[in-house]
Design an enzyme around this catalytic site. Structure first.
Site, mmCIF file in Angstrom:
data_model
loop_
_atom_site.group_PDB
_atom_site.id
_atom_site.type_symbol
_atom_site.label_atom_id
_atom_site.label_comp_id
_atom_site.label_asym_id
_atom_site.label_seq_id
_atom_site.Cartn_x
_atom_site.Cartn_y
_atom_site.Cartn_z
ATOM 1 N N HIS A 20 0.775 -1.339 0.054
ATOM 2 C CA HIS A 20 -0.015 0.058 -0.070
ATOM 3 C C HIS A 20 0.857 1.106 0.028
ATOM 4 O O HIS A 20 0.277 2.257 -0.578
ATOM 5 C CB HIS A 20 -0.955 -0.054 1.195
ATOM 6 C CG HIS A 20 -1.926 -0.979 0.982
ATOM 7 N ND1 HIS A 20 -2.158 -1.956 1.617
ATOM 8 C CD2 HIS A 20 -3.029 -0.844 0.102
ATOM 9 C CE1 HIS A 20 -3.410 -2.766 1.163
ATOM 10 N NE2 HIS A 20 -3.924 -2.123 0.207
ATOM 11 N N GLU A 25 -11.583 -9.488 -5.528
ATOM 12 C CA GLU A 25 -10.198 -9.423 -5.018
ATOM 13 C C GLU A 25 -10.000 -10.724 -4.346
ATOM 14 O O GLU A 25 -8.839 -10.960 -3.808
ATOM 15 C CB GLU A 25 -9.634 -8.114 -4.392
ATOM 16 C CG GLU A 25 -10.677 -7.550 -3.358
ATOM 17 C CD GLU A 25 -10.502 -6.090 -2.868
ATOM 18 O OE1 GLU A 25 -9.036 -5.776 -2.970
ATOM 19 O OE2 GLU A 25 -11.176 -5.764 -2.060
ATOM 20 N N ASP A 37 -5.005 -7.579 -4.315
ATOM 21 C CA ASP A 37 -5.296 -8.472 -3.369
ATOM 22 C C ASP A 37 -5.459 -10.205 -4.068
ATOM 23 O O ASP A 37 -5.223 -11.061 -3.339
ATOM 24 C CB ASP A 37 -6.400 -8.259 -2.535
ATOM 25 C CG ASP A 37 -5.916 -7.171 -1.471
ATOM 26 O OD1 ASP A 37 -5.199 -7.514 -0.728
ATOM 27 O OD2 ASP A 37 -6.813 -6.132 -1.442
ATOM 28 N N CYS A 57 -9.061 -2.169 -11.556
ATOM 29 C CA CYS A 57 -8.384 -1.054 -10.620
ATOM 30 C C CYS A 57 -7.433 -1.464 -10.053
ATOM 31 O O CYS A 57 -6.421 -0.528 -9.277
ATOM 32 C CB CYS A 57 -9.399 -0.438 -9.794
ATOM 33 S SG CYS A 57 -9.901 -1.518 -8.407
HETATM 34 C C1 PEP Z 1 -6.843 -4.398 -5.189
HETATM 35 O O1 PEP Z 1 -6.488 -5.195 -4.123
HETATM 36 O O2 PEP Z 1 -6.136 -4.710 -6.168
HETATM 37 C C2 PEP Z 1 -7.045 -2.919 -4.703
HETATM 38 C C3 PEP Z 1 -7.353 -1.961 -5.935
HETATM 39 O O3 PEP Z 1 -7.310 -2.670 -3.552
HETATM 40 P P1 PEP Z 1 -6.052 -2.170 -2.316
HETATM 41 O O4 PEP Z 1 -4.864 -2.036 -3.302
HETATM 42 O O5 PEP Z 1 -6.513 -0.894 -2.013
HETATM 43 O O6 PEP Z 1 -6.106 -3.047 -1.613
HETATM 44 MG MG MG Z 2 -7.540 -4.750 -2.244
#
Ligand code: PEP
Ligand code: MG
Length: 614
Positions: free
Chosen positions: A207, A449, A473, A520
């Site tokens: 993150h 995810e 994820d 995304c």
């Molecule tokens: C993901 O898991 O791909 C996602 C977009 O969510 P995050 O990266 O915020 O967990």
């Molecule tokens: Mg995620």
């Protein structure tokens, strides 16, 4: 202070050193290092102190011990009420560590003898304890290392809370060097004044790397022993593309980077020519390019680079920069500012995804054996209806004036969606009854995810208005490789055939149910994967603002028929390495053997031009 004069550093080592790592946010930065020792969950800025400060540090330690004990007791009572007295006793081990007079004594001894601040002393003592425990043969005792680490985290976060809103004072233009940057820590740094990040842990999908990219801040992760090999005050060049860090670079390296930076600038200028061009393939198929944003300030760059909407508004940032939950009105105000700027384009608000590695100091979660597999995302929110409803009210109130939709994080299947939809309806009724203006019937979407959600994609798609594919994820869960854990980083393979098959399944599921699907996850922002993703059938990409121009360029170079041949071929292969080789071969063929991404920078992670220790 532990910082040396950069000029002295340069004199001591006539030859610049180059440290290898992994580039996780592109760009090049130069500046002076600021080393942050990082506890498991909090930043612990190590500082040298004067003799006169010892008493103040002692008082800070005692206050932190008291806070941590109170927090632990509160947690124990909460766990006891919600789960039962036996599980709550697990916390007893941590209470014992906190009560242990030796812990206080040792920390204070270091403060007095080494003249280091209490954060630095705690980090050292905890590290000493856990190292000893990690080494013992008895599995039970080894497990206790985790308790000790957690106590360290708790103490450091108690100390950090006092400056939660601000974070550590960084000199302007500093390059932050740390063992690990947890999201809560990264969010609290004055990001605008950080030139680059260098960390020992983490990788592209962590993150904090995502946050660095959204900020356009170069970052190199996985630099072994970074906090001990780099000292505060060292002059650094951080090359986020090649994944290298130069410590006290010599004049020749500086000149080389003058040239590379000029090249990078002209490359970006060239990409800007695409700004007014549509995001469409060579055969004219539109591929809407949306933005992933984390905060209000990201709206500007996203609009500048031509975002057709916000595909993912991660709302965690609003929570991590505060020392308490943002109120409904505070949330509504921030969200409305983004929605106004994007109007009439749609903004997808994702409900806050807490749990896993996203922990708030003011919202301690029960200790979990495996945080990524403990309650997180929508599952956690459903257990905290006040939190969930406040955020939904804020979303729906913004929806009164702007096109907004709601995205549920970490959905495992239909049950969570149904439960969440019931809460949305309830909130609508409550707002109606209270006479509050809100937008009724907002579109509700589910993140895909978790592998189970991908496997039931068609049924899930029928249950919602849209799906959003979160590969970050998805990869960790399908390959059993924690996205934040360096030890399994080599198993975290976005190009693993199992991942590609799941993506294909999700595409088919969404198509079958006639629902919109956006990707995304970070895979969408990597222009080397664009053709493959289009070939797999994805048609809407949501990426960090800084990645939009490169991705648009890749879309505009892709012919769909070629892309689907590429995807077809990739799906026949058995390993990520083979698929990577296939993509590499295609790139080489298209560019006549020259890969612009790799040659944009002359220095590469696999062989610096010069330098001593690598
Ligand atoms: C993901 O898991 O791909 C996602 C977009 O969510 P995050 O990266 O915020 O967990
Ligand atoms: Mg995620």
């Amino acid at each position: 202070m532990d910082h040396g004069d950069p000029a002295v550093g340069a004199r001591e080592r006539a030859v610049s050193r180059v440290l290898k790592g992994e580039g996780v946010s592109s760009g090049v930065a130069r500046g002076v290092a600021f080393v942050l020792a990082c506890g498991d969950r909090s930043a612990a800025p190590r500082r040298d102190i004067d003799a006169a400060d010892v008493a103040r540090e002692r008082a800070r330690l005692d206050a932190a011990l008291a806070t941590a004990r109170a927090e632990l007791e509160g947690l124990r009572q909460d766990v006891s009420a919600r789960i039962g007295p036996a599980p709550a006793e697990i916390l007893g081990a941590q209470a014992l560590v906190l009560e242990d007079p030796h812990l206080r004594e040792r920390v204070l001894r270091l403060v007095e003898e080494k003249r280091v601040n209490v954060e630095g002393a705690i980090s050292d003592v905890i590290e000493g304890y856990t190292r000893a425990l990690d080494g013992v043969a008895d599995a039970y005792l080894r497990e206790r290392a985790a308790d000790v680490r957690d106590v360290g985290r708790r103490l450091l976060s108690a100390l950090a809370e006092r400056r939660a809103a601000r974070g550590p004072d960084l000199p302007e233009g500093a390059i932050v060097v740390s063992d690990e940057l947890l999201p809560s820590v990264t969010a609290r740094l004055q990001l605008g004044s950080v030139r680059a990040f260098v960390t020992e842990r983490g990788h592209r999908f962590s993150h904090s790397s995502i946050l660095a990219r959204s900020q356009g801040t170069p970052a190199v992760a996985r630099v072994a022993d970074a906090p001990s090999r780099i000292r505060t005050g060292d002059r650094l060049i951080v090359d986020g593309e090649a994944g290298v860090v130069f410590v006290d670079p010599d004049a020749a390296v500086e000149r080389e980077y003058d040239r590379l930076e000029a090249e990078l600038r002209s490359y970006r200028e060239a990409l800007r020519e695409n700004l007014d061009q549509p995001s469409a393939t060579l055969d004219g198929v539109a591929v809407p390019l949306l933005a992933n944003i984390n905060k209000v300030a990201d709206a500007g760059p996203a609009l500048l680079y031509g975002a057709e909407g916000v595909g993912l508004y991660r709302t965690e940032f609003q929570f991590t920069i505060r020392d308490r939950f943002p109120s409904e009105d505070e949330q509504r105000e921030l969200l409305a500012r983004v929605a106004e700027r994007f109007h009439p384009r749609e903004v997808v608000f994702r409900l806050v995804d807490l749990g896993g590695d996203k922990v708030l100091p003011y919202f301690p979660l029960p200790p979990a054996r495996n945080p990524s597999l403990a309650e997180r995302g929508i599952r956690l929110l459903l257990r905290h209806p006040d939190l969930l409803k406040a955020q939904l009210r804020a979303f729906l109130r913004v929806a009164a004036d702007h096109p907004v939709s709601v995205l549920l994080p970490v959905v495992g299947g239909l049950d969570e969606v149904r439960e969440a939809r019931d809460v949305v309806r309830q909130v609508e009724r409550e707002l109606s009854a209270a006479g509050v203006r809100f937008g009724a019937g907002v579109r509700l979407g589910a993140m895909v995810e978790v592998p189970s959600a991908a496997l039931v994609a068609r049924a899930l798609a029928r249950e919602v208005d849209f799906l959003s594919l979160g590969t970050n994820d998805l990869v960790q869960y399908v390959l059993a490789a924690d996205r934040e854990d360096q030890g399994v980083a080599s198993y975290y393979q976005p190009l693993h055939p199992a991942v590609l098959r799941l993506i294909q399944l999700v595409v088919e599921g969404a198509q079958g149910a006639g629902r919109e699907l956006t990707i995304c996850g970070e895979m969408a922002g990597d222009p080397r994967l664009t053709a493959l993703l289009l070939g797999l059938g994805l048609r809407r990409l949501s990426v960090a603002p800084g990645e939009m121009l490169e991705v648009k360029d890749a879309v505009r170079r892709t012919r769909l028929a070629d892309a689907s041949d590429l995807a077809h071929e990739a799906l026949q292969l058995g390993s990520a390495a083979e698929i990577e080789a296939l993509l590499e071969a295609r790139r080489a063929a298209l560019s006549g053997g020259v890969d612009p991404r790799r040659t944009r920078h002359g220095l590469r992670a696999d062989g610096p031009a010069r330098g001593g220790e690598v």
